[in-house]
Design a protein around this motif. Structure first.
Motif, PDB file in Angstrom:
ATOM      1  N   LEU A 219       0.695  -1.292   0.047  1.00 39.46           N
ATOM      2  CA  LEU A 219       0.182  -0.187   0.246  1.00 39.46           C
ATOM      3  C   LEU A 219       0.619   0.898  -0.266  1.00 39.46           C
ATOM      4  CD1 LEU A 219      -2.833   1.337   0.487  1.00 39.46           C
ATOM      5  CD2 LEU A 219      -2.832   0.964   3.083  1.00 39.46           C
TER       6      LEU A 219
ATOM      7  N   ARG B 140       1.369   7.639   2.459  1.00 32.12           N
ATOM      8  CA  ARG B 140       0.895   9.301   2.318  1.00 32.12           C
ATOM      9  C   ARG B 140       1.590  10.483   2.013  1.00 32.12           C
ATOM     10  NH1 ARG B 140      -2.009  12.261   6.481  1.00 32.12           N
ATOM     11  NH2 ARG B 140      -2.755  14.572   5.616  1.00 32.12           N
TER      12      ARG B 140
ATOM     13  N   VAL C 195      -7.644   4.885  -2.078  1.00 37.86           N
ATOM     14  CA  VAL C 195      -7.419   4.011  -1.619  1.00 37.86           C
ATOM     15  C   VAL C 195      -8.803   3.111  -1.494  1.00 37.86           C
ATOM     16  CG1 VAL C 195      -6.517   2.422   0.469  1.00 37.86           C
ATOM     17  CG2 VAL C 195      -5.350   4.626  -0.025  1.00 37.86           C
TER      18      VAL C 195
ATOM     19  N   LEU D  46      -5.516  -4.276   4.261  1.00 37.83           N
ATOM     20  CA  LEU D  46      -6.897  -2.877   4.281  1.00 37.83           C
ATOM     21  C   LEU D  46      -8.151  -2.446   4.976  1.00 37.83           C
ATOM     22  CD1 LEU D  46      -5.398  -0.481   2.405  1.00 37.83           C
ATOM     23  CD2 LEU D  46      -6.632  -1.524   0.295  1.00 37.83           C
TER      24      LEU D  46
ATOM     25  N   VAL E 269       0.704  -1.285   7.237  1.00 37.84           N
ATOM     26  CA  VAL E 269      -0.515  -0.640   6.889  1.00 37.84           C
ATOM     27  C   VAL E 269      -1.291   0.045   8.358  1.00 37.84           C
ATOM     28  CG1 VAL E 269      -3.078  -0.652   6.108  1.00 37.84           C
ATOM     29  CG2 VAL E 269      -0.625  -1.539   4.596  1.00 37.84           C
TER      30      VAL E 269
ATOM     31  N   PHE F 147      -3.144   3.283   9.617  1.00 39.37           N
ATOM     32  CA  PHE F 147      -4.243   3.475   9.779  1.00 39.37           C
ATOM     33  C   PHE F 147      -4.139   4.364  11.464  1.00 39.37           C
ATOM     34  CE2 PHE F 147      -6.788   2.717   6.136  1.00 39.37           C
ATOM     35  CZ  PHE F 147      -6.436   2.472   5.400  1.00 39.37           C
TER      36      PHE F 147
ATOM     37  N   PHE G 254      -3.733   7.326  10.985  1.00 43.52           N
ATOM     38  CA  PHE G 254      -5.352   8.100  10.274  1.00 43.52           C
ATOM     39  C   PHE G 254      -6.721   8.074  11.620  1.00 43.52           C
ATOM     40  CE2 PHE G 254      -3.743   6.098   6.035  1.00 43.52           C
ATOM     41  CZ  PHE G 254      -2.817   7.026   5.981  1.00 43.52           C
TER      42      PHE G 254
END
Lengths: 226, 290
Positions: A113, A116, A144, A177, B36, B40, B43
């Protein structure tokens, strides 16, 4: 100041505003054109013959991102730097699309992935709001999510093309994800609506993986994993 | 969380070569430390901070709206009250408290892009513009300019500023002044709302036998209407939408002046109110039909 004078000043401000918007719209149109071209290049991977020359396609797409960088650079100077969010909605859509395209390229190259920061580098913009034209976090996340639906399509097509190992890798990626997105507390806005679609992509890929495993087709691909 | 622990316990009891257990283990590892997931998590923090700020601003905006509305109601009492000065003083005090709220908004927006949170505070600011311009009109019979409004929205922290002055560099000083700029569109929408209040004031003053105010008001409203017509559809959609209501308000005021002119000379003053109220009722009914 008389009332009519005041309104003349205000009208001047509004006209200036409209001129800026007009300029922005012109650049955004060019950006959309470039984005479409990149998409066309990358769409090749869905064709059976496309799986061999993925690196070449990525290379070509990355060349197009050079154009994107110059176009975004010209967009930056169309409006005062501290009024990013005033005109945000004009380029919001195309920026999300570009994030998706950059993420797609990076996924095809490395199967990871894109971060940013990496996206901002590819697009030639800033990571933080303080430094100028930046990438809003919601736009990044939207891009995404578009990647996820594109990958669920890629999983189907790679099976058709006889590549039985790719769906397994995509499945792992999308699952990661999904658990990432589940960490977020989304408001009831457009991002949330897009996120609600993610579960269908997850489901689709799980179905593909199921079809493969029930027929033993993932045996040779997965190797010693099972 | 408890569900996850449950599966963990389940896994322990099973043999290690059980494939399902293996997969679980992998997934757990992935959940805690992969790049990942780490991304997140950051985020999540960023989005939550943003949403919290937005909510706080919405709340402030609501408070500003309510206080401004109350100020406007208070100012409407001025037409019938003999002690106009007192009411003006009181309204000034009320507006000061509103400005304190706006100061909090400005503090929240310190270092942020104002337009990012504009939708949260816009309704409050419009209502504030309405209240301020209404008060300004009662005091001076003219329209407050956007510059004047923005001038009142510069806040300084007096005591703290003195403390930091010895070691003053430019940055430090800026930390203690906040200002909030009302955008041109917010100003216009606020002024458009003001015309509705002026229309009410006109009707009220007729009710009190005041014959001069309606003519003054119709003059003033006409100026504003001309101004809005000059802007036309250069402005955003909301502005053009208000133009229709503005036209209705103006028509009511103009009709009121007309009635005063025609009937005023022949009817005794104490009966004017009655004549007028029946006239407005007819107008209201027409509006309801259309």
């Amino acid at each position: 100041m008389s009332v009519s004078q005041m309104f003349i000043t205000l009208q001047g401000a509004l006209t200036a505003d409209q001129d800026i918007r007009e300029e922005i719209r012109k650049v955004v149109q060019m950006l959309e054109q470039t984005a479409r071209e990149i998409l066309t290049v990358l769409q090749g991977v869905h064709q059976g013959s496309g799986f061999q020359d993925i690196p070449k396609k990525c290379q070509k797409a990355r060349e197009h991102f050079g154009t994107v960088r110059t176009q975004l650079a010209s967009l930056k100077i169309k409006f005062p730097a501290d009024q990013y969010y005033r005109f945000h909605e004009h380029w919001r859509f195309v920026l999300q699309r570009l994030v998706f395209l950059a993420a797609f390229v990076v996924y095809l190259e490395t199967e990871t992935l894109v971060t940013r920061e990496a996206v901002t580098e590819i697009l030639g913009i800033e990571a933080d709001r303080e430094k100028g034209f930046h990438l809003d976090i919601e736009d990044y996340l939207s891009g995404v999510l578009t990647l996820a639906s594109e990958l669920s399509r890629l999983a189907v097509n790679s099976v058709t093309a006889g590549d039985y190992s790719r769906p397994l890798r995509i499945s792992a990626f999308i699952n990661e994800l999904d658990s990432g997105f589940r960490l977020l507390n989304l408001k009831n806005d457009s991002l949330r609506k897009r996120y609600d679609g993610l579960k269908y992509d997850v489901k689709k890929i799980e179905e593909v993986v199921y079809d493969l495993s029930i027929r033993g087709l993932n045996k040779d691909a997965a190797g010693g994993e099972k | 969380m408890s569900g996850k622990e449950g599966t963990g316990g389940f896994r322990k009891r099973k043999h290690d070569n059980f494939p399902h257990g293996h997969r679980r283990e992998e997934k757990d590892k992935l959940n805690s430390s992969s790049a990942v997931i780490m991304a997140f998590k950051s985020f999540q923090v960023e989005l939550d901070t943003r949403h919290d700020k937005y909510e706080r601003l919405v709340k402030l905006s609501r408070d500003i709206t309510i206080e401004s509305k109350r100020t406007i109601f208070l100012l409407h009492r001025i037409t019938s009250a003999p002690n106009g000065e007192e009411i003006l003083m009181e309204s000034e005090a009320k507006l000061d408290t509103v400005r304190q709220k706006i100061k909090q908004v400005a503090q929240e927006l310190m270092g942020e892009d104002m337009y990012q949170y504009h939708r949260a505070i816009s309704p409050g600011l419009q209502e504030y513009v309405e209240a301020v311009s209404f008060q300004y009109f009662i005091k001076t019979r003219s329209l407050v300019s956007i510059e004047e409004i923005n001038r009142q929205l510069v806040f300084t922290e007096e005591d703290k500023e003195e403390e930091t002055k010895p070691s003053s560099d430019c940055n430090n000083k800026q930390d203690h002044t906040w200002n909030l700029k009302v955008t041109a569109v917010d100003y216009l929408l606020g002024v458009a709302d003001l015309t509705g209040e002026l229309m009410r004031m006109c009707i009220n003053s007729v009710g009190n036998g005041d014959i001069d105010t309606p003519f003054e008001l119709s003059q003033f409203l006409r100026h504003i209407y001309d101004g809005f017509s000059y802007i036309g559809n250069t402005g955003p959609y909301e502005v053009s939408k208000k133009l229709y209501t503005l036209k209705q308000s103006l028509a009511k005021v103009e009709n009121a002046c007309y009635t005063l002119k025609v009937r005023g000379s022949e009817i005794p003053k104490h009966m004017l109110a009655d004549v007028f109220s029946t006239k407005t009722e007819i107008i209201d009914q027409e509006d309801g039909l259309s």
